[in-house]
Design a protein around this motif. Structure first.
Motif, PDB file in Angstrom:
ATOM      1  N   GLU A 134       7.073  -3.582  -0.298  1.00 41.67           N
ATOM      2  CA  GLU A 134       7.687  -4.903  -0.332  1.00 41.67           C
ATOM      3  C   GLU A 134       7.034  -5.708  -1.442  1.00 41.67           C
ATOM      4  O   GLU A 134       5.807  -5.853  -1.479  1.00 41.67           O
ATOM      5  N   ILE A 135       7.857  -6.206  -2.347  1.00 41.63           N
ATOM      6  CA  ILE A 135       7.366  -7.055  -3.432  1.00 41.63           C
ATOM      7  C   ILE A 135       7.416  -8.495  -2.945  1.00 41.63           C
ATOM      8  O   ILE A 135       8.470  -9.012  -2.594  1.00 41.63           O
ATOM      9  N   LYS A 136       6.246  -9.126  -2.902  1.00 48.91           N
ATOM     10  CA  LYS A 136       6.132 -10.516  -2.462  1.00 48.91           C
ATOM     11  C   LYS A 136       5.587 -11.358  -3.615  1.00 48.91           C
ATOM     12  O   LYS A 136       5.313 -10.835  -4.691  1.00 48.91           O
ATOM     13  N   ASP A 137       5.406 -12.648  -3.364  1.00 44.66           N
ATOM     14  CA  ASP A 137       4.918 -13.554  -4.394  1.00 44.66           C
ATOM     15  C   ASP A 137       3.530 -13.179  -4.911  1.00 44.66           C
ATOM     16  O   ASP A 137       3.178 -13.499  -6.044  1.00 44.66           O
ATOM     17  N   ASP A 138       2.716 -12.511  -4.089  1.00 43.71           N
ATOM     18  CA  ASP A 138       1.344 -12.186  -4.492  1.00 43.71           C
ATOM     19  C   ASP A 138       1.159 -10.733  -4.928  1.00 43.71           C
ATOM     20  O   ASP A 138       0.064 -10.321  -5.289  1.00 43.71           O
ATOM     21  N   GLY A 139       2.227  -9.923  -4.892  1.00 47.68           N
ATOM     22  CA  GLY A 139       2.125  -8.528  -5.328  1.00 47.68           C
ATOM     23  C   GLY A 139       2.894  -7.579  -4.437  1.00 47.68           C
ATOM     24  O   GLY A 139       3.813  -7.985  -3.725  1.00 47.68           O
ATOM     25  N   MET A 140       2.506  -6.303  -4.491  1.00 48.65           N
ATOM     26  CA  MET A 140       3.174  -5.270  -3.691  1.00 48.65           C
ATOM     27  C   MET A 140       2.389  -5.021  -2.401  1.00 48.65           C
ATOM     28  O   MET A 140       1.181  -4.821  -2.428  1.00 48.65           O
ATOM     29  N   HIS A 141       3.115  -4.996  -1.302  1.00 50.18           N
ATOM     30  CA  HIS A 141       2.551  -4.663   0.009  1.00 50.18           C
ATOM     31  C   HIS A 141       3.203  -3.361   0.464  1.00 50.18           C
ATOM     32  O   HIS A 141       4.373  -3.114   0.165  1.00 50.18           O
ATOM     33  N   ILE A 142       2.438  -2.556   1.201  1.00 55.01           N
ATOM     34  CA  ILE A 142       2.970  -1.273   1.665  1.00 55.01           C
ATOM     35  C   ILE A 142       2.721  -1.087   3.157  1.00 55.01           C
ATOM     36  O   ILE A 142       1.796  -1.654   3.728  1.00 55.01           O
ATOM     37  N   ARG A 143       3.588  -0.269   3.753  1.00 51.90           N
ATOM     38  CA  ARG A 143       3.360   0.291   5.087  1.00 51.90           C
ATOM     39  C   ARG A 143       3.617   1.788   4.943  1.00 51.90           C
ATOM     40  O   ARG A 143       4.680   2.195   4.467  1.00 51.90           O
ATOM     41  N   VAL A 144       2.643   2.575   5.340  1.00 51.52           N
ATOM     42  CA  VAL A 144       2.727   4.026   5.197  1.00 51.52           C
ATOM     43  C   VAL A 144       2.694   4.655   6.578  1.00 51.52           C
ATOM     44  O   VAL A 144       1.689   4.546   7.299  1.00 51.52           O
ATOM     45  N   ASN A 145       3.799   5.288   6.970  1.00 49.12           N
ATOM     46  CA  ASN A 145       3.842   5.994   8.248  1.00 49.12           C
ATOM     47  C   ASN A 145       3.208   7.371   8.057  1.00 49.12           C
ATOM     48  O   ASN A 145       3.638   8.134   7.196  1.00 49.12           O
ATOM     49  N   LEU A 146       2.179   7.682   8.850  1.00 51.45           N
ATOM     50  CA  LEU A 146       1.467   8.947   8.728  1.00 51.45           C
ATOM     51  C   LEU A 146       1.820   9.890   9.869  1.00 51.45           C
ATOM     52  O   LEU A 146       1.864   9.472  11.020  1.00 51.45           O
TER      53      LEU A 146
END
Length: 158
Positions: free
Chosen positions: A85-97
């Protein structure tokens, strides 16, 4: 183009819920934060990912392309094992393992949960940048557009 690697001291967290099972969350790319890389400084501009192709991004450990990716984002759709997810402060991730069927994923989840592995990084190509050669001999780069290939959690980030 040359692949570049950058790391930031942003926490990676191990979480679990019914919908996603065991997963990691973090922020591998931070906008407008100065990073000192010895002989130069660098900033990722807040528009650097606006036109980036995120159709195929892998999730690795320590940027190791010789190992099987532990997750992957294909078109960043809801069926991908990595969500970006690209937000105002950068890229955030969620990684399903897949900690049930993949021992590497299980070991990584455990290491992050214990705090042994705690930082994010990313591999990318610079598409465009601005360069400022300063009077003191230092160089300052602002990356204005980047193409992201992979996101990693790192034991020893750059």
């Amino acid at each position: 183009m040359k692949t570049e690697i950058r790391a930031f001291n942003f926490e990676v967290r191990a979480e679990q819920n019914e919908e996603h099972g065991h997963f990691l969350t973090g922020q591998p790319i931070v906008y407008n934060e100065r990073t000192n890389l010895d002989w130069y400084d660098e900033i990722i501009d807040d528009g650097a990912l606006a036109e980036t192709d995120l159709r195929d991004v892998r999730f690795l450990v320590n940027h190791n392309t010789d190992m099987i990716p532990l997750a992957r984002s294909r078109n960043n759709n809801k069926n991908s094992t990595m969500q970006m997810e690209i937000k105002d402060d950068g890229m955030h991730i969620r990684v399903n393992l897949d900690t049930e069927n993949n021992s590497d994923a299980k070991n990584l989840y455990s290491a992050v949960k214990r705090g042994d592995v705690s930082q994010c990084s990313f591999g990318f190509e610079i598409v465009s940048e601005e360069t400022d050669f300063r009077d003191d001999g230092s160089i300052h780069w602002t990356i204005t557009e980047a193409r992201v290939h992979e996101v990693s959690v790192c034991t020893f980030p750059a």
